[in-house]
Design an enzyme around this catalytic site. Sequence first.
Site, PDB file in Angstrom:
ATOM      1  N   HIS A 185     -15.253  -0.891   3.183  1.00 32.21           N
ATOM      2  CA  HIS A 185     -15.180   0.426   3.815  1.00 32.21           C
ATOM      3  C   HIS A 185     -16.385   1.319   3.486  1.00 32.21           C
ATOM      4  CE1 HIS A 185     -10.895  -0.784   3.909  1.00 32.21           C
ATOM      5  NE2 HIS A 185     -10.818   0.005   4.968  1.00 32.21           N
TER       6      HIS A 185
ATOM      7  N   SER B   3       0.806  -1.235   0.000  1.00 37.36           N
ATOM      8  CA  SER B   3       0.000   0.000   0.000  1.00 37.36           C
ATOM      9  C   SER B   3       0.834   1.278   0.000  1.00 37.36           C
ATOM     10  CB  SER B   3      -0.944   0.001   1.202  1.00 37.36           C
ATOM     11  OG  SER B   3      -1.909  -1.031   1.051  1.00 37.36           O
TER      12      SER B   3
ATOM     13  N   CYS C  47      -7.959   1.629   1.890  1.00 35.18           N
ATOM     14  CA  CYS C  47      -8.989   0.867   1.174  1.00 35.18           C
ATOM     15  C   CYS C  47      -8.462   0.437  -0.191  1.00 35.18           C
ATOM     16  CB  CYS C  47     -10.244   1.732   0.999  1.00 35.18           C
ATOM     17  SG  CYS C  47     -11.493   0.968  -0.062  1.00 35.18           S
TER      18      CYS C  47
END
Length: 647
Positions: free
Chosen positions: A370, A327, A383
């Site tokens: 989410h 991420s 997310c």
Amino acid sequence: MRKTQADIVANQARMTRRALFLGGAQLAFMGVLGLRMRHLQVDQADEFRLLAEENRINIRLIPPARGEIFDRNGRTLAVNEPSYRITIVREDAGDVDAVIAKLSNLVELDATALNRAMTEMKRSPPFLPVTVAERISWEEMSRVAVNAPALPGITPEVGLSRRYLHDGDFAHVIGYVGPVSDYDLSKIEDPDQLLLIPRFQIGKVGIEAKREESLRGKAGTKRVEVNAVGRVMRELDRREGLAGADMQLTVDQKLQTYTQARLGEESAAAVVMDVKTGDILSINSSPTFDPNLFVRGISVADYSKLTENDHRPLATKSVQGTYPPGSTFKMITALAALEEGLIDSEDTFYCPGHLEVSNRKFHCWKRGGHGNVNFETALRESCDVYFYEIALKVGIEKISAMARRLGLGVRHNIPMSAVAQGLAPTMDWKLRNRDAAWLPGDTVNASIGQGFVLASPLQLAVMTARLASGLQLAPRLVKSVDGVEQPVRGLSPLGVNENHLRLVRKSMFAVSNHRRGTAYSSRIIEDEFRLAGKTGTSQVRNITAAEREAGVTKNEDLPWNRRDHALFVNFAPYDDPKIAVCVVVEHGGGGSTAAAPIARDITLQALYDGDPPLEAYPTKDREKIRLQQARLKRDYPQLRNSGRDRA
């Protein structure tokens, strides 16, 4: 018959002519001989004098002092120290075995070292000195000197040997030196005569190898007079060589030592960069090793310990290791979409916990999803579905181009060994390397730093520094050479819309400072030094549909080498960025739990230039941090020693 007066006169005339002829011939011969002697004694005097002197005079190389290495503040990192050794010259020794036998009565000779010396003598020119014993004591040195007349070809010498003052703290940066090998020589087209001296040491890895020519210097020469058995009688003259260049690094020794201690025995890497200049302030790989072992000649047992360790202490993970960035890559995907005008800060996407692409489900890390998320929320809570959606809009070519602009998929020019290029994949890359077409699912995977994407900790630190500064910063590891400052590169604008950069920075701030941010537990309380960061967790195994249905196995329940890699990148202070940090913990599990706390501690150590006050930490962490600081100083005595400053 009685000779007449006329006969007598005639005979005398003939004898006179013969005498004159013989005399003339003798004079001519003497003249020729005299001319020849003059030619030999006058015209060719220098040549014959040299030939005569070569029988009693030797010219020997004087190895130069290797350049020393210092940190950015002048603290010494690598020095040369006196080392006593004994050398032998084969052509001077005559009966080598007999001389070695006499020497062994005076000095204890290591069998391995002696065998190596005998091998070197056979393959080296007979006039080159070969080391038969090194690092001997002063008493042994004295015994050999006293018995010198009985040891033809043997010379006790005082040389210089490399020593690394901070053990393993700089092992992966500076590297180490070792004896020249045949392999080393095979890579050099016209080797320096110094390299032909047996056991002469050159850089093997790291800066020692990459800056070898500058650090080595130039050889000097000396003329020595030897007697009939090759014993040195006196030194006639010498011409000193040129010492190697001293080198000052951008690295801060105190920060480097702290970071190494903080990483401990984890299989991990960390990089700290100056956001204003691109200077590398700390660059660590863990676990580490003592480079002094290689200088002295590492034992088989010690080398086996290093090579058999599954945490790979010899690997320079900070520049050589490439990992799926997870991420931490999401800022790149977002910037690519923002720059193309495909999204803005208020656009939302719905995350139900997965996105179906080409009849395949791509899951979010949060199983239940989410809900509706905008950009800041998506980055703050990491997310995945949000980034899947925008990646499909922008495409892999734009994403990869942005990755390279931010420093991924680029081999950065720093003098360390095995600097990796990483990978910012494109459609053409997959076609050439995998003989397959690019699929939408490949773009989805790449959007969250998985799939084919690979980056080193150095590249992720560069990415973070460029995001924080808006400049094309290039990492710099060498600050000066012999006092000459090296250029700072990459101070031109990055070429990315400043408003988009501000949005990314603001969202990274929320990651660490909003209660729902994935790195909130590793925040900095001190307002002046608050950080902005991004967690990352990269999978190293495939999760089957059956496992996902039953519940994904927790990292702590998996074998170490099957756990996810943990990553964290950050810059600080948020309002006026000074440093960028990247930490990667191999198989550490989650970025928020394994990498972020280490990065937070390193950040504070860098900003405070030492242990920060406990008040900089969240209240719940202060006792743990106090105990941690005490433990590090207890277990790592070098943290109590700031290093020897340059005179």
